[in-house]
Design an enzyme around this catalytic site. Structure first.
Site, PDB file in Angstrom:
ATOM      1  N   TYR A   1       0.835  -1.214   0.000  1.00  0.00           N
ATOM      2  CA  TYR A   1       0.000   0.000   0.000  1.00  0.00           C
ATOM      3  C   TYR A   1       0.865   1.257   0.000  1.00  0.00           C
ATOM      4  CZ  TYR A   1      -3.651   3.273   1.526  1.00  0.00           C
ATOM      5  OH  TYR A   1      -4.523   4.332   1.616  1.00  0.00           O
TER       6      TYR A   1
ATOM      7  N   LYS B   1       1.262   4.304  -2.895  1.00  0.00           N
ATOM      8  CA  LYS B   1       1.001   5.729  -2.649  1.00  0.00           C
ATOM      9  C   LYS B   1       2.261   6.559  -2.882  1.00  0.00           C
ATOM     10  CE  LYS B   1      -3.345   5.150  -1.548  1.00  0.00           C
ATOM     11  NZ  LYS B   1      -4.420   5.649  -2.416  1.00  0.00           N
TER      12      LYS B   1
END
Ligand code: BGC
Length: 271
Positions: free
Chosen positions: A169, A173
């Site tokens: 994750y 990002k």
């Protein structure tokens, strides 16, 4: 609270990916409240998307739901064709769809890695590419906006805050931060603005475990100097401003909306 006039985005056509729940749903509501027509994109939650469309229409707004998996190129192309067939063009893309599929790094499967990167990063590439092509085809319509188009990349504080147990994750990002800036640099001369929003802990289904019990919330608040967990509408209001001409001179920048999470809260007493 209503900070904006109902005319602010009048006549503008917005697409919000992952619009049926959480931050995406708040962004849809906020954009619709100020006069934008909104495509509520969803991947599997048809019921949630339809409910939101009904809610927006009951309040006098205009919305349609379109199913598409943002990580699948053909789905994305179809979604843009359906939107452009319905409303003629697109003015605002809020590339919001994102997932977590967490695991300790040594146990993380290739599927977990690939899936998170596919939705959170490749999904933004596929949607932004369609939007840029349409913005370039159409150019500026000054009655609608000073810009040919606006793209808002929904990121996370974890584009700069490392996050153990969430390496896939945080990587997606972090990549998105440079995606947003490089794209902003490339398309600015065509009067396309690309900016990011990096939310901190916002009360949505993605992080329910972190705020739903009193103990969990107390623990979470140790990371938030402002001492409250965010509300999805904290992000909705910012998306309205970024999509509007009020922010016309802003491109390639990220708004961190996090109650101070990125202020290294441990240093208030430590260091
Ligand atoms: C994550 C949430 C988390 C927040 C702050 C977000 O990007 O999706 O699960 O609570 O960052 O850590």
């Amino acid at each position: 609270m209503n900070f904006y006039t109902q005319e602010l985005l009048k006549g503008q056509r917005a697409l919000v990916t992952g619009g049926s729940s959480g931050i995406g749903a708040a962004v849809c509501r906020a954009l619709a409240k100020v006069g934008a027509k909104v495509v509520v994109n969803y991947v599997s939650d048809a019921v949630g998307a339809d409910q939101l469309v009904n809610e927006i229409e009951a309040e006098g707004g205009t919305a349609i739901a379109i199913q598409a998996d943002v990580s699948i190129e053909d789905d994305v192309k179809r979604m843009f064709s359906e939107m452009i067939d319905a409303w003629g063009s697109i003015d605002i893309l809020v590339a919001n769809a994102g997932i977590q599929w967490d695991a300790p790094f040594h146990e993380m499967t290739l599927e977990q890695w690939n899936k998170v990167l596919a939705v959170n990063l490749t999904g933004q590439f596929l949607c932004a590419r369609e939007a840029v092509n349409e913005f370039n085809r159409r150019g500026v319509i000054s009655d609608i906006s000073c810009a040919a188009g606006k793209i808002i990349c929904m990121s996370s504080v974890h584009d700069i805050v490392p996050w153990a147990g969430h390496v896939n994750y945080a990587t997606s990002k972090g990549g998105l931060l440079m995606f947003m800036k490089s794209l902003a640099q490339e398309v600015a001369h065509n009067r396309i603005r690309v900016n990011g929003i990096s939310p901190g802990a916002i009360k949505t289904p993605i992080n329910r475990h972190a705020w739903e019990t009193h103990e969990a919330e107390a623990e979470l608040l140790t990371l938030i100097p402002y001492q409250r967990v965010g509300d999805p509408m904290d992000i909705g209001h910012a998306a309205v401003w970024l999509a509007s001409d009020a922010s016309d001179y802003m491109t390639g920048t990220t708004l961190y909306i996090d109650g101070g999470m990125t202020l290294y809260p441990g240093f208030r007493e430590g260091g």
